[in-house]
Scaffold this motif. Structure first.
Motif, mmCIF file in Angstrom:
data_model
loop_
_atom_site.group_PDB
_atom_site.id
_atom_site.type_symbol
_atom_site.label_atom_id
_atom_site.label_comp_id
_atom_site.label_asym_id
_atom_site.label_seq_id
_atom_site.Cartn_x
_atom_site.Cartn_y
_atom_site.Cartn_z
ATOM 1 N N ASP A 35 0.855 -1.189 0.000
ATOM 2 C CA ASP A 35 0.000 0.000 0.000
ATOM 3 C C ASP A 35 0.889 1.237 0.000
ATOM 4 O O ASP A 35 1.451 1.607 1.029
ATOM 5 C CB ASP A 35 -0.913 -0.023 1.234
ATOM 6 C CG ASP A 35 -1.835 1.190 1.312
ATOM 7 O OD1 ASP A 35 -1.587 2.183 0.611
ATOM 8 O OD2 ASP A 35 -2.809 1.143 2.087
ATOM 9 N N GLY A 36 1.013 1.839 -1.191
ATOM 10 C CA GLY A 36 1.774 3.081 -1.309
ATOM 11 C C GLY A 36 0.867 4.277 -1.498
ATOM 12 O O GLY A 36 1.315 5.427 -1.425
ATOM 13 N N GLY A 37 -0.410 4.015 -1.777
ATOM 14 C CA GLY A 37 -1.389 5.082 -1.929
ATOM 15 C C GLY A 37 -1.087 6.058 -3.053
ATOM 16 O O GLY A 37 -1.610 7.177 -3.066
ATOM 17 N N GLY A 38 -0.229 5.657 -3.998
ATOM 18 C CA GLY A 38 0.136 6.562 -5.078
ATOM 19 C C GLY A 38 1.192 7.573 -4.673
ATOM 20 O O GLY A 38 1.637 8.381 -5.487
ATOM 21 N N VAL A 39 1.594 7.509 -3.397
ATOM 22 C CA VAL A 39 2.612 8.434 -2.882
ATOM 23 C C VAL A 39 3.976 7.764 -2.887
ATOM 24 O O VAL A 39 4.987 8.355 -3.276
ATOM 25 C CB VAL A 39 2.256 8.892 -1.444
ATOM 26 C CG1 VAL A 39 3.289 9.874 -0.914
ATOM 27 C CG2 VAL A 39 0.868 9.508 -1.407
ATOM 28 N N LYS A 40 4.022 6.512 -2.422
ATOM 29 C CA LYS A 40 5.247 5.705 -2.439
ATOM 30 C C LYS A 40 5.050 4.545 -3.416
ATOM 31 O O LYS A 40 3.932 4.053 -3.605
ATOM 32 C CB LYS A 40 5.548 5.143 -1.047
ATOM 33 C CG LYS A 40 5.980 6.175 -0.018
ATOM 34 C CD LYS A 40 7.425 6.580 -0.238
ATOM 35 C CE LYS A 40 7.969 7.377 0.947
ATOM 36 N NZ LYS A 40 8.316 6.524 2.077
ATOM 37 N N GLN A 41 6.148 4.084 -3.990
ATOM 38 C CA GLN A 41 6.058 2.992 -4.955
ATOM 39 C C GLN A 41 5.627 1.695 -4.274
ATOM 40 O O GLN A 41 6.130 1.326 -3.221
ATOM 41 C CB GLN A 41 7.414 2.778 -5.645
ATOM 42 C CG GLN A 41 7.341 1.797 -6.805
ATOM 43 C CD GLN A 41 8.639 1.754 -7.608
ATOM 44 O OE1 GLN A 41 9.612 2.417 -7.265
ATOM 45 N NE2 GLN A 41 8.640 0.970 -8.666
ATOM 46 N N ALA A 42 4.682 1.014 -4.885
ATOM 47 C CA ALA A 42 4.204 -0.287 -4.407
ATOM 48 C C ALA A 42 3.484 -0.964 -5.558
ATOM 49 O O ALA A 42 2.984 -0.290 -6.468
ATOM 50 C CB ALA A 42 3.266 -0.122 -3.205
ATOM 51 N N ALA A 43 3.446 -2.289 -5.523
ATOM 52 C CA ALA A 43 2.759 -3.030 -6.581
ATOM 53 C C ALA A 43 1.292 -2.622 -6.627
ATOM 54 O O ALA A 43 0.642 -2.488 -5.588
ATOM 55 C CB ALA A 43 2.886 -4.532 -6.338
ATOM 56 N N LEU A 44 0.769 -2.411 -7.817
ATOM 57 C CA LEU A 44 -0.606 -1.958 -7.975
ATOM 58 C C LEU A 44 -1.623 -3.081 -7.818
ATOM 59 O O LEU A 44 -2.817 -2.828 -7.724
ATOM 60 C CB LEU A 44 -0.785 -1.279 -9.338
ATOM 61 C CG LEU A 44 0.008 0.018 -9.528
ATOM 62 C CD1 LEU A 44 -0.209 0.583 -10.928
ATOM 63 C CD2 LEU A 44 -0.401 1.051 -8.476
ATOM 64 N N ARG A 45 -1.132 -4.319 -7.784
ATOM 65 C CA ARG A 45 -1.995 -5.478 -7.536
ATOM 66 C C ARG A 45 -1.283 -6.435 -6.597
ATOM 67 O O ARG A 45 -0.050 -6.462 -6.550
ATOM 68 C CB ARG A 45 -2.314 -6.213 -8.838
ATOM 69 C CG ARG A 45 -3.163 -5.421 -9.818
ATOM 70 C CD ARG A 45 -3.427 -6.217 -11.088
ATOM 71 N NE ARG A 45 -4.075 -5.387 -12.097
ATOM 72 C CZ ARG A 45 -3.434 -4.546 -12.904
ATOM 73 N NH1 ARG A 45 -2.117 -4.432 -12.813
ATOM 74 N NH2 ARG A 45 -4.096 -3.816 -13.793
ATOM 75 N N PRO A 46 -2.030 -7.237 -5.854
ATOM 76 C CA PRO A 46 -1.385 -8.247 -5.009
ATOM 77 C C PRO A 46 -0.523 -9.188 -5.840
ATOM 78 O O PRO A 46 -0.869 -9.543 -6.977
ATOM 79 C CB PRO A 46 -2.583 -8.993 -4.396
ATOM 80 C CG PRO A 46 -3.707 -8.003 -4.434
ATOM 81 C CD PRO A 46 -3.502 -7.221 -5.694
ATOM 82 N N ILE A 47 0.624 -9.582 -5.260
ATOM 83 C CA ILE A 47 1.522 -10.550 -5.901
ATOM 84 C C ILE A 47 1.248 -11.905 -5.255
ATOM 85 O O ILE A 47 1.333 -12.039 -4.030
ATOM 86 C CB ILE A 47 3.005 -10.160 -5.705
ATOM 87 C CG1 ILE A 47 3.244 -8.690 -6.113
ATOM 88 C CG2 ILE A 47 3.918 -11.100 -6.471
ATOM 89 C CD1 ILE A 47 2.974 -8.387 -7.561
ATOM 90 N N ILE A 48 0.926 -12.904 -6.066
ATOM 91 C CA ILE A 48 0.519 -14.208 -5.538
ATOM 92 C C ILE A 48 1.512 -15.292 -5.948
ATOM 93 O O ILE A 48 1.892 -15.392 -7.115
ATOM 94 C CB ILE A 48 -0.889 -14.579 -6.045
ATOM 95 C CG1 ILE A 48 -1.898 -13.484 -5.656
ATOM 96 C CG2 ILE A 48 -1.332 -15.924 -5.484
ATOM 97 C CD1 ILE A 48 -3.261 -13.647 -6.294
#
Length: 297
Positions: free
Chosen positions: A206-219
């Protein structure tokens, strides 16, 4: 200030931690829970408390109604949110971990499950399962008949039971898995990391568009390992993880060059990590350095 106002203030303060816990479990947002408490207070001070038989129940009722209003409004915010939405992590005192039922009810893993309920289902589930409130009191809080609340509670419990961990891991099991995970990541031990991750592990960032994070869960463990090691290879600076207690459960407070980067919470089943939840959005990290008091009473 009048005696009545003094008494109303004392009653509100005495139940404040309970009311915050109710609002937080319903909303998953500390800031919104604080706003609900402010709204509850503004309504409470205008109540003629001499005619209130059970002041605790009355305060919970106000808090529930305000939380329901906010929960419905938050739905629009979440729909516009960038990437997955995770609950705000809260630094909690050791006594929260000792209350097994409370620790489970506020765990990041279970609160993610609660996100799949409708607002009314979530309110009913939280009030009944976490706080043991009677069907009649819940009915008064959510504006339904006791019979309807009974049905909603049954439906919500079935929904949650189908998605919650099969067996709640003990704090010691969670700490052991977390240590193994941290050690494997720090030493770039590929096999060690695969050993501690369940084959169907899910990584949610969860980066909220502020910090980089995967936009979908990685499974899947192999995809998660690639994602973690790939991301670590791009980090400029020194990452460190310190064990902490978040939402009544062991977690890691991750720092980049000494500054908080995020919180990593995990879900453990059968000694393996089935869920990794990394909150990086700075707006959600305001409650990870000072303890938040949570209680079911």
């Amino acid at each position: 200030m009048s005696y009545a106002a003094d008494s109303a203030t004392d009653t509100f303060v005495a139940h404040r931690n309970l009311l915050f816990t109710v609002a937080y479990e319903m909303l998953g947002s500390a800031a919104d829970a604080e706003d609900v408490l402010q709204e509850t207070w503004m309504r409470w001070i205008n109540v003629d408390t001499e005619h209130v038989r059970d002041q605790r129940a009355y305060l919970v009722r106000i808090t529930t109604r305000q939380s329901l209003n906010r929960l419905r409004a938050m739905k629009r915010r979440k729909e516009a949110y960038v990437g997955p939405w995770l609950p705000d992590p809260l630094l909690t005192a050791p006594d929260v971990a000792k209350d097994v039922e409370l620790a489970e009810s506020v765990s990041i893993g279970l609160m993610i499950v609660l996100e799949t309920l409708s607002p009314t289902e979530r309110a009913v589930f939280v009030l009944r399962e976490a706080f043991g409130i009677s069907y009649n009191e819940i009915a008064a809080a959510v504006g339904k008949s006791p019979a309807a609340v009974h049905q909603i509670a049954h439906r919500a419990r079935q929904h949650v039971d189908a998605r919650r961990p099969r067996q709640v891991a003990s704090p010691s099991e969670t700490r052991a898995a977390l240590r193994a995970f941290q050690r494997a990541v720090e030493t770039r031990d590929l096999q060690g990391l695969l050993d501690v991750l369940a084959p169907d592990v899910v990584l949610v960032g969860d980066g909220g568009g502020v910090k980089q994070a995967a936009l979908r869960p990685i499974i899947g463990s192999e995809k998660v390992v690639r994602m973690l090691f790939g991301g670590l290879g791009k980090v400029e600076g020194t990452l460190t993880g310190e064990p902490t207690m978040v939402n009544g459960n062991p977690a890691l407070l991750v720092r980049l060059d000494g500054e908080i980067d995020g919180v990593m919470a995990i879900r453990v089943e059968d000694a393996g990590i089935t869920g990794l939840y990394y909150v990086r959005n700075p707006e959600k990290l305001g409650h990870v350095e000072s303890e938040t008091a949570l209680t079911r009473r």
